[in-house]
Scaffold this active site. Structure first.
Site, PDB file in Angstrom:
ATOM      1  CB  THR A 161      42.197 -28.782  93.628  1.00  0.00           C
ATOM      2  OG1 THR A 161      42.700 -29.988  93.727  1.00  0.00           O
ATOM      3  CG2 THR A 161      42.490 -27.796  94.397  1.00  0.00           C
TER       4      THR A 161
ATOM      5  CG  ASP B  55      35.303 -29.599  91.076  1.00  0.00           C
ATOM      6  OD1 ASP B  55      35.896 -30.518  90.965  1.00  0.00           O
ATOM      7  OD2 ASP B  55      35.805 -28.381  91.034  1.00  0.00           O
TER       8      ASP B  55
ATOM      9  N   GLY C 243      35.438 -32.641  94.181  1.00  0.00           N
ATOM     10  CA  GLY C 243      33.946 -32.203  93.745  1.00  0.00           C
ATOM     11  C   GLY C 243      32.653 -32.207  93.630  1.00  0.00           C
TER      12      GLY C 243
ATOM     13  CB  THR D 114      42.198 -31.244  89.889  1.00  0.00           C
ATOM     14  OG1 THR D 114      41.422 -32.385  90.277  1.00  0.00           O
ATOM     15  CG2 THR D 114      41.911 -30.107  89.265  1.00  0.00           C
TER      16      THR D 114
ATOM     17  CB  VAL E  32      31.858 -35.704  85.045  1.00  0.00           C
ATOM     18  CG1 VAL E  32      32.349 -34.867  84.808  1.00  0.00           C
ATOM     19  CG2 VAL E  32      31.663 -37.129  83.970  1.00  0.00           C
TER      20      VAL E  32
HETATM   21  N1  ASP Z   1      38.424 -31.653  92.061  1.00  0.00           N
HETATM   22  C1  ASP Z   1      38.305 -32.788  91.399  1.00  0.00           C
HETATM   23  C2  ASP Z   1      37.162 -33.213  91.361  1.00  0.00           C
HETATM   24  O1  ASP Z   1      36.345 -33.533  91.803  1.00  0.00           O
HETATM   25  C3  ASP Z   1      39.692 -33.803  91.730  1.00  0.00           C
HETATM   26  C4  ASP Z   1      40.879 -32.874  92.073  1.00  0.00           C
HETATM   27  O2  ASP Z   1      41.125 -31.250  92.777  1.00  0.00           O
HETATM   28  O3  ASP Z   1      41.771 -33.550  92.500  1.00  0.00           O
HETATM   29  O4  ASP Z   1      36.863 -34.234  90.156  1.00  0.00           O
END
Ligand code: ASP
Length: 365
Positions: free
Chosen positions: A270, A250, A273, A219, A248
Site C-alpha cells: 500500500t 500498483d 502506487g 488500500t 491505475v
Molecule cells: N497503492 C494504491 C494505489 O496507488 C493506493 C493505496 O495504497 O491506497 O493505487
C-alpha cells in the site's frame, strides 16, 4: 564375489528406496500440519493520533480484527491461504473506512473505479482486474480471472463483462460512495485550485499528494500461509483520490502491489502506487529472498525503508515467508495493519510506535 557385490547393491538400493518413501511421508505429514498465519493491511499514510477520532479509531481496529479473524478461521479449519485472503479482503471491501469496495476513494469526476489482484504462491497463477465499477467484491472478480480465464489481468468494461458470467454481486454507484470520501475529494480539489493560483498544476498535484497522504493510501491487502505451506497474497483498492485519465496504480499489478511464491514469500503493498510500480516492490522482496537468503523482516525493511524511501515513495507492505514469519514495515507515520502470528498471538495496530514491527518503521513524520 560378483554375487556378493550384487547383493550389497540391491540392499543399498532397497534402503535408499525406503528412505525416499519415508521422507516423502514425513514431508507430507509436516506440510499438511505446518504453521498457519495471516496478516492484513488497510493502508499506510499520515495517520496521527491527533487527527483520529476515538470512534473512527475504534471502528478501524474493529474492522481489521473482524477481517483478520475471518481469514484465520479459514486457515484453522484447514482451508487454503487463497480462501483465507479472499475472506479477509471481502470483509475489508465492505468496511467503509477503507479505500476498497464500499468507501473507495473518488476519481476527479466523483466516480468509483476499483482495482484488485490475487496470487497463488503454489502455482504462481494470478488474477487481476483494473478500473472496474459496480462490483461489490472486486477481489472475487480477480479470483475468477485467475481460475476461469487464460489471462492474468482484465480491465474496465471487458472485465465487467467477464465478471457478469459468475453471478457476482453488483451494487449501485451510490452504495460505494461515502460522505467521508466526498469530503476528501472536495478538500483535495480545493487545495489544488488554491495552489493553481500560485503555481502550475503538476506542482499543485504533487504538493497535494504528499500533504494529504491519508486520503491516498488506504488500500486493503492480505497475505497468508495455510497448513499445507501454501502462500497467497491479495490486494484491493479504489486507487488514489482525484485520479483521472483511467489511472491505475500498483495494486492490480502482479509484482508491484501483489506477489506470492511458495519458495520465498507473499507480499501485499500500500502506498504511492507509481513508486511501487517503478520499483516492482512486491516481486523485489520475493526475489531478494531467493537471491540473498536474508530473513524476510530484513529484506522487506530494506526495500521499504531504503530503496523506496530513497526514491521518494511512501507506503508499506505486509509480507509472510514460507515458514509463516510475518513482517509489516512502512515508511509513513502509520499503517492500518493486523496479524495472527504462527504462535497464535494477535496484533492490531495503526501507529508507528505500536506493534511488534515498530522498529521497522522510520516514524519519520
Ligand atoms: N497503492 C494504491 C494505489 O496507488 C493506493 C493505496 O495504497 O491506497 O493505487
Amino acid at each position: 564375489m560378483y554375487r556378493l557385490a550384487l547383493t550389497s547393491v540391491t540392499r543399498i538400493t532397497t534402503a535408499l528406496a525406503i528412505l525416499i518413501v519415508l521422507s516423502t511421508i514425513s514431508w507430507s505429514t509436516v506440510a499438511s500440519d505446518g504453521p498457519i498465519a495471516i496478516a492484513i493491511h488497510g493502508g499506510a499514510g499520515t495517520i496521527s493520533r491527533d487527527q483520529m477520532s476515538t470512534e473512527r479509531e475504534a471502528a478501524i481496529r474493529g474492522e481489521l480484527k473482524k477481517a483478520l479473524e475471518a481469514g484465520h478461521a479459514v486457515l484453522a479449519e484447514g482451508g487454503s491461504s487463497l480462501d483465507a485472503v479472499t475472506a479477509a479482503i471481502r470483509l475489508l471491501e465492505d468496511a467503509p473506512q477503507f479505500n476498497a469496495g464500499r468507501g473507495a476513494v473518488l476519481t476527479e469526476q466523483g466516480k468509483v473505479e476499483m482495482d484488485a489482484s490475487i496470487m497463488d504462491g503454489r502455482t504462481l497463477e494470478a488474477g487481476a482486474v483494473a478500473s472496474i465499477t459496480g462490483l461489490r467484491h472486486p477481489i472475487d472478480a480477480a479470483r475468477h480471472v485467475m481460475t476461469d480465464s487464460p489471462h492474468v489481468m482484465l480491465m474496465g468494461k471487458g472485465a465487467e463483462t467477464f465478471a457478469s458470467q459468475f453471478d457476482l454481486e453488483t451494487m449501485d454507484e451510490a452504495w460505494f460512495i461515502t460522505d467521508f470520501r466526498r469530503e476528501q475529494l472536495r478538500q483535495i480539489q480545493a487545495q489544488i485550485e488554491d495552489a493553481q493560483t500560485q503555481e502550475n498544476e503538476t506542482a499543485a498535484l504533487n504538493r497535494t499528494s504528499s500533504k494529504d497522504s491519508t486520503a491516498w493510501y488506504s488500500t486493503v491487502g492480505a497475505v497468508a500461509i495455510d497448513h499445507d505451506g501454501n502462500l497467497a497474497a491479495a490486494t484491493s483498492t479504489g486507487g488514489m483520490s482525484n485520479k483521472r485519465w483511467g489511472r491505475v496504480g500498483d495494486s492490480p499489478i502482479i509484482g508491484a502491489g501483489t506477489y506470492a511464491n511458495n519458495q520465498t514469500c507473499a507480499v501485499s503493498a500500500t502506498g504511492h502506487g507509481e513508486y511501487f510500480i517503478r520499483h516492482v516492490v512486491a516481486y523485489d522482496i520475493c526475489a531478494r529472498m531467493a537471491y540473498t537468503a536474508r530473513p524476510l523482516a530484513h529484506t522487506a525493511d530494506v526495500v521499504v525503508n531504503q530503496v523506496l524511501k530513497a526514491a521518494g515513495g511512501s507506503g508499506g507492505v505486509i509480507a509472510i515467508d514460507r515458514f509463516g514469519r510475518i513482517t509489516m514495515p512502512f515508511n509513513t507515520p502509520g499503517m492500518y495493519r493486523a496479524a495472527i502470528y504462527r504462535d497464535g498471538s494477535m496484533e492490531v495496530s495503526i501507529y508507528g510506535d505500536e506493534g511488534r514491527d515498530q522498529k521497522n518503521s522510520t516514524n519519520a513524520h
